[in-house]
Design an enzyme around this catalytic site. Structure first.
Site, PDB file in Angstrom:
ATOM      1  N   HIS A 194      -2.652   0.841  -1.017  1.00  0.00           N
ATOM      2  CA  HIS A 194      -1.682   1.842  -1.459  1.00  0.00           C
ATOM      3  C   HIS A 194      -0.675   2.142  -0.352  1.00  0.00           C
ATOM      4  O   HIS A 194      -1.028   2.235   0.825  1.00  0.00           O
ATOM      5  CB  HIS A 194      -2.391   3.143  -1.845  1.00  0.00           C
ATOM      6  N   CYS A 249       3.215  -1.527  -2.787  1.00  0.00           N
ATOM      7  CA  CYS A 249       4.300  -1.139  -3.698  1.00  0.00           C
ATOM      8  C   CYS A 249       5.543  -0.707  -2.919  1.00  0.00           C
ATOM      9  O   CYS A 249       5.448  -0.209  -1.797  1.00  0.00           O
ATOM     10  CB  CYS A 249       3.863  -0.007  -4.614  1.00  0.00           C
TER      11      CYS A 249
END
Length: 414
Positions: free
Chosen positions: A313, A382
């Site tokens: 993440h 991301c």
């Protein structure tokens, strides 16, 4: 105070008998005229047996209590009128205003009555009482109408708390009672319209939604990191304890099982590496996942050639890869296992690519700058931050394989 005197039983008046008794001509049939004071010396005997020698000599003395008065110090002929009324009030010079005793002077003497009040201010007791209490003085119908105007239909009395109200309530109460139609019309006018009610409901929904969104954002940006860091630290400590005790051996691992620790010294990152890229089992717990399943399966660090692919993440849930975009070529990336340290150096970066671009995990990754097979590492996350629209890729190449028996590599020592 002056006590009351009994009236004489018979004979002349007080003044007459008293004067005659002093002059020796008193009535023998009265109590005041039986023994004249000057003949028998009764006055002298009464006041000491010798009479008033200093002030009078009886009938023969010039200054005594004779027919010419009471001598120099007594009551003479000019004081006859005063002798007739010995108990009268002292003489007061008449003035423009009559004498009125003080209110607190208690006496039984006569008083001059108070001056009458203005006739215009006088009223009958009934009218005064009615004006003081507010009771109408007319007939029964008038009283009923007045009671309705004050307290409603039945004329009941209001409590004291309502009597002490605002000026607006008092003015409304003093008005004439409204008819039923007018009262209903005013009630409908005071009632909020459907549009107002709808706007209030929508406003409450917006406020509630805003509060919920604020709580959700606080949960995502703060609480998930707190929880993920706690879980990742616990997993790293457990993994190192197992390595120290020899419970775990190198080999295949189950999904969600930790098997290594990733170090990025420049970013101060120390995070466990677990098998798989499941959000629930790996990534949301603050760990880094290894692409080891299905078509996205990549090599392990100890393989002779291959690409060791990792995912993590960038925001929330521990956000271990938040700042990997700051890595520059030559920065160390270390993978620690039970037996060895694998040291990589950052080689290239792909800032933006599609999430479906799986070629970045090939044994010789596309767009990485590598042209032949080797031992590579690939970090994926991301981008931009707080979104998952695109992917950010960082590649590195292994430069050292160091057994744990030789100690930590220089990248971890310094």
């Amino acid at each position: 105070m002056t006590a009351l005197r009994p009236e004489r039983e018979s004979g002349a008046a007080y003044g007459e008998s008293f004067t005659d008794s002093y002059s020796g001509v008193g009535d023998q049939g009265t109590s005041y005229g039986q023994q004249p004071y000057e003949e028998s010396g009764a006055l002298g005997e009464w006041y000491g047996g010798e009479g008033y020698v200093a002030q009078g000599q009886g009938a023969a003395g010039a200054e005594g209590y004779g027919s010419e008065g009471y001598g120099v110090d007594g009551y003479g002929s000019e004081g006859a009128a005063a002798a007739q009324e010995p108990y009268a009030e002292p003489y007061v010079e008449p003035s423009a205003e009559p004498y009125i005793p003080p209110p607190d002077d208690e006496t039984v003497a006569l008083r001059i009555p108070d001056p009458p009040a203005d006739q215009s201010t006088l009223a009958s007791p009934a009218s005064s009482a009615s004006s003081a209490t507010g009771t109408p003085t007319g007939g029964r119908a008038a009283r009923r109408r007045a009671a309705k105007g004050r307290h409603g239909r039945h004329g009941g009395s209001r409590p004291e708390s309502e009597a002490v109200d605002s000026a607006e309530s008092d003015s409304e109460a003093s008005q004439a009672p409204l008819s039923r139609v007018e009262a209903r019309r005013q009630a409908r006018a005071r009632k909020p319209s459907p549009a107002v009610l709808a706007s209030r409901a929508i406003g409450e929904v917006f406020i509630t939604t805003g509060v919920l969104m604020l709580l959700f954002v606080s949960y995502q940006l703060w609480w998930t990191n707190v929880r993920a860091h706690a879980q990742a630290d616990k997993e790293a400590s457990s993994l190192q304890d197992d390595w120290a005790s020899g419970k775990r051996a190198p080999g295949s691992f189950e999904p969600g099982q930790g098997f290594a620790i990733l170090h990025i010294p420049k970013l101060d990152v120390v995070v466990p590496i677990a098998e798989g890229v499941s959000n629930k089992k790996v990534l949301d717990r603050g760990m880094v996942g290894h692409y080891g399943e299905g078509k996205l399966k990549t090599a392990m660090p100890d393989a002779k050639t291959g690409n060791f692919g990792l995912a993590g993440h960038r925001n929330t849930h521990g956000e271990p890869f938040r700042y990997i975009n700051r890595l520059t070529p030559g920065d160390e990336i270390v993978v620690e296992t039970q037996d060895k340290y694998f040291v990589y150096k950052m080689a290239s970066i792909l800032p933006v690519t599609s999430p479906s671009n799986v070629s970045v995990l090939d044994p010789v990754p596309r767009d990485s700058g590598f042209t032949k097979a080797g031992r590579y590492i690939t970090l994926t996350t991301c981008t931009p931050e707080f979104t998952s629209k695109y992917r950010l890729i960082v590649w590195g190449k292994m430069v050292e394989e160091r057994p744990r028996s030789k100690g930590k590599p220089d990248a971890l020592v310094s």
